[in-house]
Design a protein around this motif. Sequence first.
Motif, short mmCIF file in Angstrom:
data_model
loop_
_atom_site.label_atom_id
_atom_site.label_comp_id
_atom_site.label_asym_id
_atom_site.label_seq_id
_atom_site.Cartn_x
_atom_site.Cartn_y
_atom_site.Cartn_z
N SER A 35 0.83 -1.21 0.00
CA SER A 35 0.00 0.00 0.00
C SER A 35 0.86 1.25 0.00
CB SER A 35 -0.93 0.01 1.21
OG SER A 35 -1.89 -1.01 1.11
N LEU A 36 1.92 1.25 0.80
CA LEU A 36 2.80 2.41 0.86
C LEU A 36 3.55 2.61 -0.46
CD1 LEU A 36 4.20 2.04 4.49
CD2 LEU A 36 2.50 3.69 3.66
N LYS A 37 3.93 1.50 -1.11
CA LYS A 37 4.60 1.61 -2.41
C LYS A 37 3.71 2.29 -3.44
CE LYS A 37 7.78 -2.32 -2.27
NZ LYS A 37 8.06 -3.65 -2.83
N ASP A 40 -0.46 4.94 -1.09
CA ASP A 40 -1.64 4.98 -0.23
C ASP A 40 -1.22 5.17 1.23
OD1 ASP A 40 -3.16 4.46 -2.46
OD2 ASP A 40 -3.34 2.32 -2.07
N ARG A 41 -2.18 5.57 2.02
CA ARG A 41 -1.97 5.71 3.46
C ARG A 41 -2.63 4.52 4.15
NH1 ARG A 41 -4.30 10.58 7.26
NH2 ARG A 41 -3.29 9.83 9.13
N VAL A 42 -1.98 3.97 5.15
CA VAL A 42 -2.53 2.84 5.91
C VAL A 42 -2.89 3.36 7.30
CG1 VAL A 42 -2.09 0.55 6.84
CG2 VAL A 42 -1.12 1.20 4.64
N SER A 43 -4.15 3.20 7.67
CA SER A 43 -4.62 3.74 8.94
C SER A 43 -5.34 2.66 9.73
CB SER A 43 -5.56 4.91 8.67
OG SER A 43 -6.02 5.45 9.87
N LEU A 44 -4.92 2.47 10.97
CA LEU A 44 -5.60 1.58 11.91
C LEU A 44 -6.13 2.46 13.04
CD1 LEU A 44 -2.99 -1.33 12.10
CD2 LEU A 44 -5.05 -1.22 10.72
N PHE A 47 -4.76 2.91 16.67
CA PHE A 47 -3.36 2.47 16.74
C PHE A 47 -2.44 3.49 16.10
CE2 PHE A 47 0.39 0.16 15.21
CZ PHE A 47 0.85 -0.36 16.40
N GLY A 48 -2.69 3.83 14.84
CA GLY A 48 -1.87 4.81 14.16
C GLY A 48 -1.97 4.69 12.66
N SER A 49 -1.18 5.49 11.97
CA SER A 49 -1.22 5.46 10.51
C SER A 49 0.18 5.63 9.94
CB SER A 49 -2.15 6.55 9.98
OG SER A 49 -1.72 7.81 10.40
N TRP A 50 0.38 4.96 8.81
CA TRP A 50 1.63 5.04 8.07
C TRP A 50 1.35 5.83 6.80
CZ3 TRP A 50 0.00 0.62 10.46
CH2 TRP A 50 0.88 0.01 11.35
N SER A 51 2.29 6.66 6.39
CA SER A 51 2.17 7.40 5.15
C SER A 51 3.55 7.60 4.55
CB SER A 51 1.49 8.75 5.38
OG SER A 51 2.25 9.54 6.26
N VAL A 52 3.56 7.96 3.28
CA VAL A 52 4.82 8.21 2.58
C VAL A 52 4.88 9.69 2.25
CG1 VAL A 52 6.18 7.72 0.51
CG2 VAL A 52 4.87 5.90 1.58
N SER A 53 6.01 10.32 2.53
CA SER A 53 6.18 11.71 2.15
C SER A 53 7.50 11.86 1.41
CB SER A 53 6.14 12.64 3.38
OG SER A 53 7.23 12.39 4.21
N LYS A 54 7.59 12.92 0.64
CA LYS A 54 8.79 13.16 -0.15
C LYS A 54 9.72 14.09 0.62
CE LYS A 54 6.41 12.56 -4.50
NZ LYS A 54 5.93 13.18 -5.73
N PHE A 79 5.23 7.34 10.53
CA PHE A 79 4.20 6.72 11.36
C PHE A 79 3.73 7.74 12.37
CE2 PHE A 79 2.87 4.51 15.24
CZ PHE A 79 1.84 3.74 14.73
N LYS A 80 2.42 7.88 12.49
CA LYS A 80 1.85 8.76 13.51
C LYS A 80 0.97 7.91 14.41
CE LYS A 80 -0.59 13.14 13.99
NZ LYS A 80 -1.17 13.19 15.16
N ALA A 81 1.28 7.89 15.68
CA ALA A 81 0.53 7.09 16.65
C ALA A 81 -0.87 7.63 16.81
CB ALA A 81 1.25 7.09 17.99
N GLY A 82 -1.83 6.71 16.96
CA GLY A 82 -3.21 7.08 17.20
C GLY A 82 -3.44 7.47 18.65
N SER A 83 -4.58 8.06 18.92
CA SER A 83 -4.85 8.56 20.27
C SER A 83 -4.91 7.45 21.30
CB SER A 83 -6.14 9.36 20.29
OG SER A 83 -7.23 8.56 19.89
N ASP A 84 -5.49 6.29 20.97
CA ASP A 84 -5.56 5.20 21.92
C ASP A 84 -4.17 4.70 22.30
OD1 ASP A 84 -8.29 5.42 21.84
OD2 ASP A 84 -8.61 3.60 20.63
N LEU A 85 -3.32 4.53 21.30
CA LEU A 85 -1.95 4.06 21.55
C LEU A 85 -1.21 5.11 22.37
CD1 LEU A 85 0.37 2.06 21.08
CD2 LEU A 85 0.83 3.22 18.92
#
Length: 90
Positions: A35-37, A40-44, A47-54, A79-85
């Motif tokens: 997904s990152l390749k 796309d952004r992956v969000s749980l 828990f948190g979300s992963w994204s790709v930036s330049k 990676f940005k941690a979610g509020s619960d984590l």
Amino acid sequence: MNKSDLIDAMAADAGITKAAAKKSLESFLGNVENSLKKGDRVSLVGFGSWSVSKRAAREGRNPQTGKTIKIAAKKVVKFKAGSDLQNSVN
């Protein structure tokens, strides 16, 4: 905790074999990577979300010689941690 420890914990928590836990973890990691390749952004949620930036090209310095060097542009995973984590850690 390393990958092996995580597989052991997943197997114990889910009541499955270590082989099944390893397969599940590798599937999860592979799908996040694919997904990152694609950009796309992956969000749980929670828990948190992963994204790709330049990251832009820039100039840096060689710490040994002090010479200016060019650092190429590249994509980086964030990676940005979610509020619960975040709340469970604090």
